[in-house]
Design a protein around this motif. Structure first.
Motif, mmCIF file in Angstrom:
data_model
loop_
_atom_site.group_PDB
_atom_site.id
_atom_site.type_symbol
_atom_site.label_atom_id
_atom_site.label_comp_id
_atom_site.label_asym_id
_atom_site.label_seq_id
_atom_site.Cartn_x
_atom_site.Cartn_y
_atom_site.Cartn_z
ATOM 1 N N TYR A 449 12.228 -1.601 -101.938
ATOM 2 C CA TYR A 449 10.878 -1.935 -102.407
ATOM 3 C C TYR A 449 10.941 -3.108 -103.383
ATOM 4 N N TRP A 507 -1.330 -2.405 -98.249
ATOM 5 C CA TRP A 507 -1.272 -1.958 -96.860
ATOM 6 C C TRP A 507 -1.052 -3.126 -95.901
ATOM 7 N N ARG A 510 2.568 -3.537 -95.490
ATOM 8 C CA ARG A 510 3.187 -2.443 -94.732
ATOM 9 C C ARG A 510 2.641 -2.327 -93.314
ATOM 10 N N GLY A 513 5.122 -2.312 -90.432
ATOM 11 C CA GLY A 513 5.885 -1.073 -90.420
ATOM 12 C C GLY A 513 5.088 0.086 -89.874
ATOM 13 N N TYR A 514 3.796 0.161 -90.241
ATOM 14 C CA TYR A 514 2.944 1.223 -89.717
ATOM 15 C C TYR A 514 2.798 1.105 -88.203
ATOM 16 N N GLU A 592 8.435 1.604 -93.606
ATOM 17 C CA GLU A 592 7.198 1.833 -94.354
ATOM 18 C C GLU A 592 7.287 1.348 -95.796
ATOM 19 N N ILE A 593 8.481 1.094 -96.280
ATOM 20 C CA ILE A 593 8.742 0.608 -97.640
ATOM 21 C C ILE A 593 8.120 1.543 -98.687
#
Length: 1019
Positions: A449, A507, A510, A513-514, A592-593
């Motif tokens: 992160y 968001w 991310r 990643g999602y 997702e970090i």
């Protein structure tokens, strides 16, 4: 000062330690200071470390004492501040530890990466020294081998961090626990005597009738604690946790923008960091001198101790609350499996006892009825008699009987009772372990992160620079008016006065990643369904091929052979996909970090659980709810790939196949994956690697080898990777026990036998094969409780559908009470079989070489109209009656069990009554303790004021115009000049009044007059 790379040296000055201390390897080389934590990194140097005392040192060097001060040097130059020999002569006192940073003459240059890592370690360890920790390393470091940095936390650091972390410690005050009286007391004493052979021989388990009050540690209240020794007041697990908290928040600003040891390990600066075990786990010498690790090994981590209770308090003391809660939960789960196993054995025994009197199975086995059944495949298969499936029908009754319904209701209530009992046990442990009221520790961001956040900041800075370069200059022709200039100034002032925005990942950062997470999870679900469908195709094709075989024995064993081989294939696929899904869940969670380790762990648990749940139970769901439902009927079968018919259930129903599937997958998964993969194979690999290393070592090297210290032994152990695999294994087993228990009543028994071994396997792994984990605090088992609760509710629904749609329980009830002429089960088999006219077979699907002649009608299992009816082969009224009864049973069963579960949860309170009373009593006693302490302080201060005023009145001549102040309740300072200080005109010396030691009767002497006539300073 610019620091150049150099070998790190932290020699220890002092007397050599005793052989006993050196053999233990738990202390610094002075034999006094404990090793609380160990940092490991690899030296990649071309030159060896020089001797302790060097003749010449380069100018770029820094020497720091372990307490953070700069040591005195011999022959130092006041102008430059450097010493000619920084480690020579009387440069340091005995026991001081030095760290030398710099570049030694004659050493070969290191690689750029090694040099960077070296500088980061220099800064990090210098910051640790500044925090008050003490550091030691070996004098000689092997090239390309692991180097160990040993860390010790002195008493002031322990006190400071314990107060900061709000660690609860016992005080001197204690109270007597209430003893039961009457019948309850006699029953408790009898129960203790019966349990005595099963109790481990651990002194910590016997609490007695006295409990000490606990309170958050405070340096201002040291007199309240029973501090017999500063070295043992904080146990080793607490010391390791305190050092870890310092390591976690120590920053490296100058060499790299990182926080904490976890980030440095992720960057490769250090290989690992861990606290030490309490010596060897093997007992050498007297049993009375055993350390905690040896006690745990003897009384807990041995297979011969399988019948004993777990020493949970000692497990918590040694490994921390998080590990202690896991083993406590596993113990509660295993204990409650005992009544479930007993009831399951009784239900299975009922089926065995009634198999010879079961009318449906007797009718199926009676050859006089001569039910001629339709062929199982097209063309090659012949008609067959139902009596040939007699064995399947009798075996199905063992699990499909009226007692199964009672057992399903019992297990649903058992799941509720288990969760309620665990809540009570968890609160009791929280009270006894002083976890009530603890706050969750603030967590630092994870290394990944921080890395991605740093990259985001760098991108922002680059875009800002590009915008500044690309913006045209607006002040060329004076185009900006006064109004625009005023607006720009106002906006810049507002931006300067506003608080700086905290950078964080949103968001949008991310979103990729999602997207990958959702698509990958859907792909994994599709992969699982594909594997199940592949096994279905295997069963269909192999059944068809074996049915075409001319060998009569092969034909007769088609169903048994296909079922057994298909289940084994399913088991292998589940084991392989389980390992793949574990790695995939880890990778998806990284994408997702998550910000903190807690967020990372929760997301990883949910992904791994979803994937492994689907993988383990997908074949069982197929057999329970889909197999035999979409077959069709003779003359109108459903085909796969236009050639193969969908498979049907056995004549006795699909429940027996569900039982076989569940038992083989459950037992195989526990035996192969949990025991062989987890314990057996890693041990064999370790032995093989150890033997290869011993063969490679030369005889001279073996002779020169010193006995390994404790940090070497612990570094050779496997790192602790968390409790997620252990919990996941038990949660999947809980699903086997609760979800489909209606089809396999012996599941709790096999789970109990597995868990008895599993507890000792896990205990042995933690004590002998893993590095010691940091003692992490935890109030509960976290998200696992929510998963257990969800599975308990899901088990009610699944068992209701298994009894209704998979077993023949509902069709038997409907026949007995609606269609039976005599109100008994006579004629049930004939009632469930429909008629088919063999002339209605499609071309090529009828038997080609039939041994049965003059067959006009064949039978098949379904509720359909006969061929002579006007609605031939349509679903009959009996079908709709049975379907309605099945749905009604699902609704009734679900609501009844849910209602009973709510009653059980309401009857059993979450917090035991004794715990509530003890909490109130402890709170009251603590308040009284602190009020008494404050009262004593106030009385002491008031007495000091009185003495001071009396001394002043005796030493001064009476002055009627100036009276003495009245020392009331709120009087704090006496008036008038101090007497007895020579001239009488100077100000009286005052002493510091912040510590409590001043109020214990000690006098504080004035610097001008240190005789007996000196007076106390008033506060």
């Amino acid at each position: 000062m610019q620091i150049s790379p150099l070998e790190d040296k932290i020699p220890v000055m002092g007397a050599p330690p005793s052989p006993q201390v050196r053999s233990e390897g738990l202390h610094f080389l002075d034999g006094k200071r404990k090793v609380d934590y160990v940092l490991v990194f690899h030296q990649r140097r071309h030159s060896s470390i020089r001797s302790l005392v060097s003749g010449s040192v380069s100018q770029d060097q820094l020497s720091v004492v372990s307490n953070g001060n700069f040591p005195p040097t011999k022959g130092s130059d006041p102008a430059t501040g450097r010493g000619a020999d920084i480690l020579g002569g009387e440069a340091a006192s005995v026991g001081e530890v030095f760290m030398e940073l710099g570049s030694a003459k004659g050493s070969e240059p290191m690689e750029a990466i090694d040099q960077e890592m070296h500088l980061i370690r220099q800064e990090f360890e210098a910051n640790l020294l500044e925090a008050g920790l003490e550091i030691e390393r070996e004098k000689e470091v092997k090239p390309n081998g692991p180097s160990f940095t040993r860390i010790h936390a002195p008493w002031p650091v322990l006190c400071r961090e314990a107060e900061f972390l709000k660690i609860r410690v016992p005080t001197k005050a204690s109270y007597e626990l209430k003893e039961e009286r009457g019948f309850g007391s006699s029953m408790s004493s009898i129960w203790r005597k019966l349990n005595q052979p099963f109790q481990p021989k651990v002194s910590l388990q016997d609490h007695g009738s006295t409990k000490f009050l606990s309170h958050c540690f405070s340096r201002d209240k040291l007199h309240l604690y029973n501090i017999s020794s500063k070295d043992t007041f904080f146990d080793n697990a607490t010391r390791g946790r305190i050092v870890y908290e310092i390591l976690r928040r120590t920053v490296c600003v100058r060499t790299c923008q990182t926080i904490g040891i976890s980030t440095l390990i992720a960057k490769g600066v250090y290989d690992s960091a861990f606290p030490l075990h309490d010596g060897d786990y093997k007992v050498i010498g007297h049993l009375e001198e055993r350390n905690d690790r040896q006690v745990l090994h003897e009384e807990w981590a041995r297979y011969s101790a399988f019948y004993k209770f777990q020493p949970i308090d000692l497990v918590r003391k040694y490994f921390g609350e998080k590990v202690g809660l896991y083993f406590a939960w596993l113990g509660v789960y295993t204990q409650l499996l005992v009544p479930a196993s007993i009831v399951g054995i009784i239900v299975f025994g009922y089926g065995v006892a009634t198999v010879d009197t079961n009318l449906p199975s007797l009718e199926m086995c009676d050859e006089r009825f001569n039910f001629t059944m339709c062929p199982l495949c097209d063309g090659a298969c012949d008609f067959w008699h139902l009596s040939t499936a007699c064995g399947t029908a009798r075996a199905s009754h063992l699990f499909d009987n009226p007692a199964t319904v009672f057992f399903a209701i019992f297990m649903s209530l058992w799941a509720v009772l288990f969760l309620e009992h665990w809540k009570r046990r968890q609160i009791s442990l929280s009270f006894s372990w002083d976890l009530t009221g603890i706050e969750e520790d603030e967590e630092h961001p994870r290394p990944k992160y921080e890395t991605i956040l740093l990259q985001k900041r760098q991108r922002k800075q680059k875009t800002k620079k590009k915008r500044k370069k690309s913006e045209p200059e607006k002040q060329e022709d004076g185009a900006v008016t006064g109004k625009d200039r005023w607006r720009q100034k106002l906006l810049s002032a507002m931006a300067a006065g506003a608080p700086p925005a905290v950078d964080k990942l949103t968001w949008k950062d991310r979103l990729p990643g999602y997207f990958i997470n959702i698509s990958s999870i859907l792909f994994m679900f599709g992969l699982t369904f594909s594997a199940v469908f592949g096994v279905i195709i295997y069963r269909i094709t192999v059944s068809a091929l074996m049915a075409m075989s001319p060998d009569p024995e092969t034909k007769s064993n088609v169903r048994v052979t296909v079922t057994a081989t298909a289940v084994i294939i399913n088991l292998v696929v589940i084991l392989v996909l389980d390992e793949i899904y574990g790695a995939v869940a880890q990778w998806l969670t990284e994408l997702e970090i998550p910000k903190t380790e807690t967020n990372f762990e929760e997301r990883l648990i949910m992904k791994a659980f979803m994937l492994k749940f689907m993988n383990a139970y997908a074949p069982i769901f197929y057999v329970a709810f889909f197999k035999g439902r979409f077959v069709g009927r003779p003359g109108n079968y459903v085909y796969v790939f236009d050639n193969y018919r969908m498979e049907e259930c056995a004549p006795g129903g699909c429940l027996i196949e569900l039982c076989i599937q569940l038992s083989i997958i459950m037992l195989g998964k526990q035996l192969i994956q949990n025991n062989i993969f987890e314990i057996g194979i890693p041990r064999k690999l370790k032995k093989l690697i150890r033997s290869l290393k011993e063969k490679e070592a030369t005889p001279n090297a073996r002779e020169d080898e010193k006995p390994p210290q404790q940090w070497n032994l612990d570094y050779a152990l496997a790192p602790f990777d968390g409790l997620t695999p252990e919990y996941m294994e038990m949660i999947i087993q809980f699903g086997f026990v609760s979800l489909f228990v209606a089809s396999f009543p012996l599941a709790p028994l096999f789970a109990l036998l597995n868990n008895i071994i599993e507890i000792r396997l896990d205990a042995k792994k933690f004590v002998t094969e893993l590095r010691r984990p940091v003692a992490a605090r935890a109030k509960d088992i976290g998200i696992w409780y929510n998963i257990l609760s969800g599975m308990g509710k899901l088990s009610v629904i699944i068992n209701a559908f298994v009894i209704s749609f998979t077993s023949d329980f509902i069709p038997r009830l409907v026949y007995q009470y609606m269609y039976s002429p005599s109100g008994t089960m006579h004629g049930f088999i004939d009632h469930t079989l429909s008629y088919f006219n063999v002339t209605n077979f499609k071309p090529g699907s009828a038997p080609q070489n039939s041994a049965h002649e003059d067959v006009t009608f064949c039978r098949y299992k379904d509720y359909r109209e006969p061929p002579w009816s006007s609605d031939a082969y349509q679903l009959s009224k009996q079908y709709w009656s049975v379907l309605a009864a099945r749905l009604a049973f699902v609704i009734l069963f679900q609501n009844l069990v849910m209602f009973l579960g709510l009653i059980v949860a309401w009857v059993i309170p979450d917090v035991p009554k004794t715990i509530v009373e003890q909490l109130k009593r402890e709170k009251k006693l603590l308040v009284n303790l602190f009020l008494q302490e404050e009262k004593e302080k106030f009385q002491l201060i008031q007495s000091l004021f009185t003495k001071d005023s009396i001394l002043q009145s005796n030493s001064q001549p009476s002055n009627p115009s100036q009276g003495l102040p009245i020392l009331g309740r709120y009087s704090t300072l006496p008036s008038g000049p101090a007497a007895g200080d020579g001239g009488g005109g100077g100000p009286r010396a005052r002493c510091r009044a912040a510590s409590f030691s001043q109020f214990s009767g000690k006098t504080c002497s004035s610097p001008k007059n240190e005789n007996a006539s000196s007076r106390q300073t008033a506060v």
